[in-house]
Enzyme design. Sequence first.
Site, mmCIF file in Angstrom:
data_model
loop_
_atom_site.group_PDB
_atom_site.id
_atom_site.type_symbol
_atom_site.label_atom_id
_atom_site.label_comp_id
_atom_site.label_asym_id
_atom_site.label_seq_id
_atom_site.Cartn_x
_atom_site.Cartn_y
_atom_site.Cartn_z
ATOM 1 N N ASP A 17 35.577 28.674 43.450
ATOM 2 C CA ASP A 17 35.201 30.300 43.298
ATOM 3 C C ASP A 17 33.871 30.317 43.263
ATOM 4 O O ASP A 17 33.183 31.285 42.634
ATOM 5 C CB ASP A 17 35.806 30.787 41.708
ATOM 6 C CG ASP A 17 36.173 32.285 42.211
ATOM 7 O OD1 ASP A 17 36.128 32.821 42.975
ATOM 8 O OD2 ASP A 17 36.763 32.735 41.208
ATOM 9 N N LYS A 72 44.335 37.639 51.648
ATOM 10 C CA LYS A 72 44.354 37.405 50.300
ATOM 11 C C LYS A 72 44.699 38.624 49.688
ATOM 12 O O LYS A 72 44.237 39.634 49.868
ATOM 13 C CB LYS A 72 42.955 36.682 49.917
ATOM 14 C CG LYS A 72 42.784 36.562 48.498
ATOM 15 C CD LYS A 72 41.335 36.391 48.034
ATOM 16 C CE LYS A 72 41.109 35.839 46.439
ATOM 17 N NZ LYS A 72 40.184 35.963 45.794
#
Length: 409
Positions: free
Chosen positions: A317, A183
Amino acid sequence: MRRTVFAGGLVFDGTGADPAPADVAVVDGRIVDVGVGLDGDEVVDCAGLTLLPGLFDCHVHVTISGVDMLGLAQKPFSYQFYEAARNLRRTLELGITTVRDASGADLGIKQAVADGLISGPRLQISVSLISQTGGHGDGWLPSGHCVPLMVPHPGRPDARVDGPDEMRRVARTLLRAGADVLKVCTTGGVLSPRDDPRHSQFSPEELDVLVAEASRQGRSVMAHAQGADGIKNAVRAGIRSIEHGIYLDDEAIELMLAHGTWLVPTLVAPVNVIRAARAGAALPDAVVRKAEEVVEAHADSVRRAVAAGVRIAMGTDSGVGPHGTNLEELPLMAGCGMSPAEVLAASTSSAASLLGYDGELGRIAPGHRADLVLVSGSAFDLADLAGNIRQVWQDGVLVVDHTARGEVS
């Protein structure tokens, strides 16, 4: 081998087709047949229920439980691992049987779930967030103190880099640490008070190195990308998924379509930042202001991406907001022009495709692993879906049973 049949219910197979009457036969953790009138050694009565494939959340942070900066700084270092166990269990209770952790979880947490030491969704992990100096993942403060959301440790190396050579080293370090996906932050963000979500971070050359290193090891890259320029840099580099996508422009959408890039919207994330601030969380004013500014732009970007046909996978998230509330994302996705069937497909078969589980998960079909969620009421009642979950099965094993007490914990 014992054959279990889930009989008498409706089946949403994950493709986006409407639920239809069918039985599902499971042997040794795998679906072996889907049809009407199936026989088995054991029957699970699904009358009045709908079977869904196990749900996915493609963007969580299981070691974070809210974004109150002062509160995080006061917790003992090891406390995060016990919170992760609780957060994983809460996620599983929602019928989410697979998650992609977007930084925070290390190989030990993943292995603890896989070995049955703690219960939770199966995990793909990115370990650490790759950030440039002064970027979204750099916890430096004007005081000179550094207060990152996730403190580096032996299983979660520091991933701040500058330049292609450092990018290569950190990519290899994270892959060594067990990362299933890398990421990277290609833009600023909401939670980083001293950058702007619209500004790009990392050069194309740095991103090319990152994607090349991941590809050599059969891995992909996900990008925290909110501003249009950083989104386009990520797509051109071959990054597989854009996380957030707050300020998409027409060129970014066209590039995503041309490259087959996925969008993981996380629409609920800025909403949860605003909620946390209103509840008294210690957040910088700049963070709260940015969260309030992006909500409408975010929804508009996702709406235009959906209309254009960009591939969508569900992600929340969670960690920024409370774990166990992940399904709040689903009505927000529907509000951006997706039908309930499309939302559920984005949360099952499409998410499985993004994460590389095609043929394994995300569908109720022969040969797939038997991750099954039994829900009452209409499966398309997205706002009430969390409260309608009755049972969750993972690899053919009952892991959550709300029928015993008739309510969701």
